[in-house]
Design a protein around this motif. Structure first.
Motif, PDB file in Angstrom:
ATOM      1  N   THR A 185       7.175  -4.561  -4.395  1.00  0.00           N
ATOM      2  CA  THR A 185       7.556  -3.195  -4.782  1.00  0.00           C
ATOM      3  C   THR A 185       7.002  -2.151  -3.822  1.00  0.00           C
ATOM      4  OG1 THR A 185       5.661  -2.938  -6.293  1.00  0.00           O
ATOM      5  CG2 THR A 185       7.714  -3.814  -7.221  1.00  0.00           C
ATOM      6  N   LEU A 186       5.992  -2.513  -3.023  1.00  0.00           N
ATOM      7  CA  LEU A 186       5.541  -1.590  -1.978  1.00  0.00           C
ATOM      8  C   LEU A 186       6.631  -1.407  -0.927  1.00  0.00           C
ATOM      9  CD1 LEU A 186       1.883  -2.887  -1.465  1.00  0.00           C
ATOM     10  CD2 LEU A 186       2.556  -0.737  -2.543  1.00  0.00           C
ATOM     11  N   ILE A 187       7.401  -2.458  -0.695  1.00  0.00           N
ATOM     12  CA  ILE A 187       8.498  -2.396   0.273  1.00  0.00           C
ATOM     13  C   ILE A 187       9.762  -1.859  -0.386  1.00  0.00           C
ATOM     14  CG2 ILE A 187       9.933  -3.794   1.822  1.00  0.00           C
ATOM     15  CD1 ILE A 187       7.578  -5.714   2.064  1.00  0.00           C
ATOM     16  N   HIS A 188       9.913  -2.134  -1.673  1.00  0.00           N
ATOM     17  CA  HIS A 188      11.083  -1.669  -2.432  1.00  0.00           C
ATOM     18  C   HIS A 188      10.593  -0.866  -3.646  1.00  0.00           C
ATOM     19  CE1 HIS A 188      13.841  -4.263  -0.132  1.00  0.00           C
ATOM     20  NE2 HIS A 188      12.890  -5.173  -0.189  1.00  0.00           N
ATOM     21  N   PRO A 189      10.170   0.384  -3.447  1.00  0.00           N
ATOM     22  CA  PRO A 189       9.593   1.172  -4.549  1.00  0.00           C
ATOM     23  C   PRO A 189      10.581   1.522  -5.646  1.00  0.00           C
ATOM     24  CG  PRO A 189       9.884   2.527  -2.590  1.00  0.00           C
ATOM     25  CD  PRO A 189      10.161   1.117  -2.172  1.00  0.00           C
ATOM     26  N   GLU A 190      11.861   1.222  -5.430  1.00  0.00           N
ATOM     27  CA  GLU A 190      12.846   1.476  -6.481  1.00  0.00           C
ATOM     28  C   GLU A 190      12.810   0.391  -7.557  1.00  0.00           C
ATOM     29  OE1 GLU A 190      15.019  -0.818  -3.197  1.00  0.00           O
ATOM     30  OE2 GLU A 190      13.424   0.680  -3.389  1.00  0.00           O
ATOM     31  N   TYR A 191      11.893  -0.570  -7.394  1.00  0.00           N
ATOM     32  CA  TYR A 191      11.710  -1.641  -8.376  1.00  0.00           C
ATOM     33  C   TYR A 191      10.320  -1.541  -9.002  1.00  0.00           C
ATOM     34  CZ  TYR A 191      15.935  -3.990  -6.697  1.00  0.00           C
ATOM     35  OH  TYR A 191      17.231  -4.296  -6.376  1.00  0.00           O
ATOM     36  N   SER A 192      10.186  -2.108 -10.206  1.00  0.00           N
ATOM     37  CA  SER A 192       8.909  -2.120 -10.921  1.00  0.00           C
ATOM     38  C   SER A 192       8.605  -3.528 -11.400  1.00  0.00           C
ATOM     39  CB  SER A 192       8.950  -1.185 -12.137  1.00  0.00           C
ATOM     40  OG  SER A 192       9.152   0.150 -11.757  1.00  0.00           O
ATOM     41  N   VAL A 193       7.332  -3.776 -11.676  1.00  0.00           N
ATOM     42  CA  VAL A 193       6.893  -5.042 -12.260  1.00  0.00           C
ATOM     43  C   VAL A 193       6.608  -4.807 -13.738  1.00  0.00           C
ATOM     44  CG1 VAL A 193       5.162  -6.873 -12.218  1.00  0.00           C
ATOM     45  CG2 VAL A 193       5.907  -5.809 -10.077  1.00  0.00           C
ATOM     46  N   VAL A 194       7.181  -5.636 -14.606  1.00  0.00           N
ATOM     47  CA  VAL A 194       6.934  -5.520 -16.046  1.00  0.00           C
ATOM     48  C   VAL A 194       6.464  -6.867 -16.574  1.00  0.00           C
ATOM     49  CG1 VAL A 194       8.636  -3.690 -16.374  1.00  0.00           C
ATOM     50  CG2 VAL A 194       9.330  -6.065 -16.669  1.00  0.00           C
ATOM     51  N   ASN A 195       5.703  -6.812 -17.652  1.00  0.00           N
ATOM     52  CA  ASN A 195       5.227  -8.026 -18.309  1.00  0.00           C
ATOM     53  C   ASN A 195       5.690  -8.013 -19.761  1.00  0.00           C
ATOM     54  OD1 ASN A 195       3.840 -10.310 -19.175  1.00  0.00           O
ATOM     55  ND2 ASN A 195       1.991  -9.138 -19.638  1.00  0.00           N
ATOM     56  N   PRO A 196       6.810  -8.665 -20.056  1.00  0.00           N
ATOM     57  CA  PRO A 196       7.333  -8.644 -21.426  1.00  0.00           C
ATOM     58  C   PRO A 196       6.759  -9.743 -22.312  1.00  0.00           C
ATOM     59  CG  PRO A 196       8.873  -9.787 -20.021  1.00  0.00           C
ATOM     60  CD  PRO A 196       7.706  -9.391 -19.142  1.00  0.00           C
ATOM     61  N   LEU A 254       8.208  20.072  -9.920  1.00  0.00           N
ATOM     62  CA  LEU A 254       7.754  18.780 -10.437  1.00  0.00           C
ATOM     63  C   LEU A 254       8.367  17.628  -9.643  1.00  0.00           C
ATOM     64  CD1 LEU A 254       7.791  19.208 -14.325  1.00  0.00           C
ATOM     65  CD2 LEU A 254       5.806  18.812 -12.874  1.00  0.00           C
ATOM     66  N   VAL A 255       9.653  17.739  -9.339  1.00  0.00           N
ATOM     67  CA  VAL A 255      10.314  16.698  -8.545  1.00  0.00           C
ATOM     68  C   VAL A 255       9.688  16.620  -7.165  1.00  0.00           C
ATOM     69  CG1 VAL A 255      12.483  16.043  -7.437  1.00  0.00           C
ATOM     70  CG2 VAL A 255      12.486  16.828  -9.810  1.00  0.00           C
ATOM     71  N   SER A 256       9.374  17.788  -6.598  1.00  0.00           N
ATOM     72  CA  SER A 256       8.736  17.816  -5.281  1.00  0.00           C
ATOM     73  C   SER A 256       7.368  17.156  -5.317  1.00  0.00           C
ATOM     74  CB  SER A 256       8.606  19.267  -4.810  1.00  0.00           C
ATOM     75  OG  SER A 256       7.878  19.338  -3.603  1.00  0.00           O
ATOM     76  N   LEU A 257       6.604  17.423  -6.378  1.00  0.00           N
ATOM     77  CA  LEU A 257       5.263  16.850  -6.491  1.00  0.00           C
ATOM     78  C   LEU A 257       5.301  15.357  -6.777  1.00  0.00           C
ATOM     79  CD1 LEU A 257       3.549  19.661  -8.592  1.00  0.00           C
ATOM     80  CD2 LEU A 257       3.078  19.094  -6.205  1.00  0.00           C
ATOM     81  N   SER A 258       6.420  14.872  -7.337  1.00  0.00           N
ATOM     82  CA  SER A 258       6.506  13.452  -7.681  1.00  0.00           C
ATOM     83  C   SER A 258       6.995  12.600  -6.521  1.00  0.00           C
ATOM     84  CB  SER A 258       7.448  13.256  -8.878  1.00  0.00           C
ATOM     85  OG  SER A 258       8.771  13.614  -8.536  1.00  0.00           O
ATOM     86  N   ALA A 259       7.368  13.234  -5.408  1.00  0.00           N
ATOM     87  CA  ALA A 259       7.829  12.466  -4.250  1.00  0.00           C
ATOM     88  C   ALA A 259       6.697  11.588  -3.735  1.00  0.00           C
ATOM     89  CB  ALA A 259       8.312  13.413  -3.157  1.00  0.00           C
ATOM     90  N   GLN A 260       7.023  10.353  -3.387  1.00  0.00           N
ATOM     91  CA  GLN A 260       6.009   9.399  -2.953  1.00  0.00           C
ATOM     92  C   GLN A 260       6.127   9.130  -1.462  1.00  0.00           C
ATOM     93  OE1 GLN A 260       6.245   5.518  -4.694  1.00  0.00           O
ATOM     94  NE2 GLN A 260       4.133   5.026  -4.238  1.00  0.00           N
ATOM     95  N   ASP A 261       4.977   8.999  -0.817  1.00  0.00           N
ATOM     96  CA  ASP A 261       4.967   8.641   0.594  1.00  0.00           C
ATOM     97  C   ASP A 261       5.482   7.216   0.771  1.00  0.00           C
ATOM     98  OD1 ASP A 261       3.890  11.103   1.189  1.00  0.00           O
ATOM     99  OD2 ASP A 261       1.812  10.379   1.125  1.00  0.00           O
ATOM    100  N   ASP A 262       5.848   6.891   1.998  1.00  0.00           N
ATOM    101  CA  ASP A 262       6.316   5.549   2.321  1.00  0.00           C
ATOM    102  C   ASP A 262       5.186   4.551   2.082  1.00  0.00           C
ATOM    103  OD1 ASP A 262       7.575   3.340   3.255  1.00  0.00           O
ATOM    104  OD2 ASP A 262       7.706   3.991   5.346  1.00  0.00           O
ATOM    105  N   THR A 263       5.399   3.610   1.164  1.00  0.00           N
ATOM    106  CA  THR A 263       4.346   2.641   0.825  1.00  0.00           C
ATOM    107  C   THR A 263       4.456   1.349   1.620  1.00  0.00           C
ATOM    108  OG1 THR A 263       5.723   1.845  -1.007  1.00  0.00           O
ATOM    109  CG2 THR A 263       4.061   3.516  -1.521  1.00  0.00           C
ATOM    110  N   ARG A 264       5.508   1.191   2.409  1.00  0.00           N
ATOM    111  CA  ARG A 264       5.671  -0.059   3.155  1.00  0.00           C
ATOM    112  C   ARG A 264       4.511  -0.343   4.106  1.00  0.00           C
ATOM    113  NH1 ARG A 264      11.599   0.831   5.437  1.00  0.00           N
ATOM    114  NH2 ARG A 264      10.670   2.910   5.647  1.00  0.00           N
ATOM    115  N   PRO A 265       3.972   0.679   4.801  1.00  0.00           N
ATOM    116  CA  PRO A 265       2.844   0.382   5.698  1.00  0.00           C
ATOM    117  C   PRO A 265       1.622  -0.188   4.986  1.00  0.00           C
ATOM    118  CG  PRO A 265       3.804   2.518   6.236  1.00  0.00           C
ATOM    119  CD  PRO A 265       4.421   2.070   4.950  1.00  0.00           C
ATOM    120  N   LEU A 266       1.483   0.079   3.683  1.00  0.00           N
ATOM    121  CA  LEU A 266       0.321  -0.426   2.961  1.00  0.00           C
ATOM    122  C   LEU A 266       0.234  -1.943   3.023  1.00  0.00           C
ATOM    123  CD1 LEU A 266       0.365   1.817  -0.246  1.00  0.00           C
ATOM    124  CD2 LEU A 266      -1.066   2.066   1.782  1.00  0.00           C
ATOM    125  N   ILE A 267       1.383  -2.609   3.069  1.00  0.00           N
ATOM    126  CA  ILE A 267       1.394  -4.068   3.151  1.00  0.00           C
ATOM    127  C   ILE A 267       1.798  -4.548   4.543  1.00  0.00           C
ATOM    128  CG2 ILE A 267       3.759  -4.215   2.239  1.00  0.00           C
ATOM    129  CD1 ILE A 267       0.920  -6.717   1.539  1.00  0.00           C
TER     130      ILE A 267
END
Length: 697
Positions: A621-632, A402-415
């Motif tokens: 967050t594409l450059i820093h995927p360790e962060y999330s956007v929330v709307n409280p 499960l941990v292996s399947l949850s690994a995410q590709d580098d998203t920085r190139p997207l932006i």
């Protein structure tokens, strides 16, 4: 294979899949009404009392163990660092559930029109109970049963389209879902496979052993033929006759009063069939998976809401429950297509679990009615330990994949791999050092006239204000605002000189004639409007918070944030949101920063969160995927973005205002928003290429 070969060209199959799903759903609510009323109404008072005394208690015991086991698996998806572009549904206020409207059928016809399944189920239960004492109910019960059977026939006709429907859905999914998304779908297969396995072969059979004298191996032997048949045919109903035959044979061969037990079993099993089974319950795993899949994992409280509401929804049909729950938790409805496609594997496992559920219900309920029910505490405690060890061991076993399947590709190139859409050789963009315009204004000439005479539009910018103006991976200045002025320069027929500025020096540089206009996500504030001319808004942005992934739950509501002791909230200096943040969080310590980059790069600062545009936050967050956007925020807090105009030049302001209105009308602003903020039509976005296109010609 068709989807793999066609790639993105398989998109048209979606319409065919939607038609199939719609036809499958059209009989569901009518079937709920006719089936529940008919099955409950045909009971007499003795059967109803027997059902209440015996069936409900037995049913709740089985449901409790199945729900707890499924809940363990639903909360076992590993932490997923997922980043994606902005989407408006991702910043909508958290849903508030109207429990009264959901469960109380104050207007049954409205509940029917709104597909409020829990309210419909409750209405049908009361209606059915009301029929029990009526002597003239026969004709209505017959009508209900006939209508239910008719709907089954209609559904059977639609089922004949299943090969075509599954083909269309699978072709669309395999052609348009990215390889990474397919890998994450494997996580669902792994999770539901493990959950149904432990429930079917361990938890439910051990319940029988805990409350009766029937041995574990006997439970498996009785269920064997039915389980195999159910998996092969994909239908619980097809295994019921085999289950009933094996149960009656076991009672007659192994118990002194076996004939009486067999008669009770023959009555109980068909009575249990209309009610939800444990296999239906495991379908709720897909909702938890969907939330994890899109990067919005359900909190523990939301998980409890899911199982509470899902229990009532399962009195209907799974095909109606899943879309309802996806909508309830604001998850993409497109996920339902994946649910249908996954049914080829997951559905058969759930059906096998359903078959075991009906067997266990029949064995325990029969034991209660014939006096063979006995809580054997020593064996129960031992079996509880075995169940717990089995669940924990299985979760530990699937953890690594499960941990292996949850690994995410580098998203920085997207932006960072994006290029401007409107930059051209006729209107080049050139970054120049900060300094006054080399051609000073003289006489009565305004800035617009100077721009046309010199053939150059000077634009002030910030280079680290993603996604409005920033340096891409090739070192070129790009972004929505940069693209916007490139388009403006094209239509004016001039070149662009880009002059860097900082928030703290912007006003002075404008007064010193460094640039004609300024960009980079400038919001309207009263103070700013007093010091400079501001154009018509070209974009409306939404206030949100950027938080570390591991602290996401702490900042998902205003009340929770206000309970904190002086949280540090970073806010862009001069932003309209600065005042809004102070109003929302009066006890917070506001730290003013000049660019969002400071929040991520200043490791010495003690910022808890960053308050900024959601549109910008998702890009960061594409450059820093360790962060999330929330709307409280319970109510949306929005701000307009504008172009600042130097020198209070009314002619230039009027020209830019008119031009922005035209760009809105012809869709260019929307096009830029879709490209830079929503990530659509991105050259750098990996798409499924058709396999045939990879073959040599």
């Amino acid at each position: 294979m068709t989807g793999i070969c066609l790639g993105e060209s398989a998109q048209p199959f979606k319409a065919l899949g939607d038609v199939y799903v719609g036809l499958m759903q059209m009989t569901i609510i009518p079937f709920i009404v006719f089936s529940l009323i008919g099955n409950i109404g045909r009971l007499n008072r003795e059967n109803l009392q027997l059902l209440v005394r015996t069936g409900i208690v037995t049913y709740l015991i089985i449901w409790l163990f199945a729900a707890l086991t499924t809940l363990c698996f639903a909360n076992a998806f590993p932490a997923l660092q997922t980043s994606h572009f902005f989407s408006s549904n991702l910043i909508e206020a958290p849903p508030t559930i109207d429990w009264f409207k959901l469960f109380v059928p104050s207007n049954p016809f409205k509940s029917l029109s709104e597909s409020s399944v829990p309210a419909i189920v409750i209405f049908c239960i009361f209606f059915g109970i009301g029929l029990i004492g009526l002597e003239t109910k026969g004709m209505l019960i017959s009508l209900m049963n006939t209508s239910a059977r008719t709907l089954i026939n209609v559904n059977s006709m639609v089922v004949q389209l299943t090969p075509l429907g599954i083909f269309a859905i699978t072709a669309h999914a395999s052609g348009t879902v990215t390889p990474q998304e397919f890998e994450r779908l494997e996580a669902y297969y792994l999770m539901i496979g493990a959950c149904t396995l432990v429930l079917t072969l361990i938890v439910l059979p051990l319940l029988v052993c805990s409350f009766t004298k029937i041995r574990y191996q006997d439970v498996l032997r009785i269920s064997a033929d039915s389980l195999i048949t159910t998996i092969v045919t994909g239908s619980v109903l097809s295994g019921i006759p085999l289950l009933l035959k094996a149960t009656k044979s076991f009672f007659q061969e192994n118990l002194e009063d076996g004939t009486q037990n067999a008669e009770f079993a023959e009555f109980i099993l068909p009575l249990a069939y209309p009610f939800p089974n444990s296999g239906n319950l495991t379908a709720l795993l897909f909702v938890s998976f969907s939330a994890w899949f899109v990067g919005q994992p359900l909190s523990f409280g939301e998980g409890l809401d899911l199982f509470w509401v899902g229990t009532f929804l399962m009195f209907g049909k799974v095909l109606l429950a899943i879309p309802f729950l996806l909508n309830m938790f604001q998850l993409p409805q497109d996920m339902f297509q994946l649910f249908i496609a996954s049914g080829l594997f997951a559905g058969r496992l759930s059906d096998a679990l359903g078959s075991m559920h009906y067997l266990v219900f029949t064995l325990i309920a029969t034991a209660r009615m014939t006096g063979h029910f006995e809580v054997q505490w020593t064996r129960l405690l031992k079996n509880l330990l075995i169940m717990s060890v089995a669940v924990v061991s299985l979760l530990a076993l699937i953890r690594a994949p499960l941990v292996s399947l949850s690994a995410q590709d580098d998203t920085r190139p997207l932006i960072l791999n994006r290029s401007n859409l409107f930059e051209s050789k006729n209107s080049p963009l050139a970054i120049v050092p900060a300094g006054p315009n080399p051609v000073a204004l003289t006489g009565f000439k305004n800035r617009l006239e100077r721009i046309r005479d010199r053939g150059v539009l000077r634009v002030g910018f910030q280079e680290d204000y993603i996604p409005y103006s920033f340096l891409n991976s090739q070192g070129k200045l790009v972004g929505m605002d940069v693209d916007l002025v490139a388009k403006l320069a094209q239509e004016l027929g001039v070149a662009v000189e880009l002059v860097p500025y900082k928030r703290t020096t912007q006003q002075q540089q404008m007064e010193d004639d460094h640039f004609d206009i300024a960009i980079s996500g400038i919001s309207v504030t009263l103070e700013r409007s007093e010091r400079m001319l501001l154009s018509e808004p070209y974009l409306i942005v939404n206030l949100a918070l950027i938080v570390p992934d591991h602290r996401r739950n702490e900042f998902e509501s205003e009340d929770r944030i206000n309970e904190m002791e002086n949280p540090h909230i970073a806010v862009l200096e001069g932003s309209l949101f600065e005042e809004g943040v102070r109003q929302h969080f009066p006890h917070a310590i506001i730290d003013l920063i000049s660019t969002p980059a400071e929040f991520f790069e200043d490791t010495q600062a003690d910022y808890d969160v960053l308050a900024t545009h959601a549109e910008s936050g998702f890009a960061w967050t594409l450059i820093h995927p360790e962060y999330s956007v929330v709307n409280p925020f319970a109510h949306a807090d929005r701000a307009p973005l504008v172009i600042a105009i130097a020198g209070r030049d009314l002619a230039l302001e009027e020209t830019i205002d008119t031009w922005i209105r035209l760009q809105k009308m012809n869709g260019q602003i929307d096009h830029l928003k879709e490209y830079w903020i929503e990530g659509k039509d991105a050259h750098s976005t990996p798409q499924r290429k058709p396999f045939l296109g990879l073959l040599p010609h």
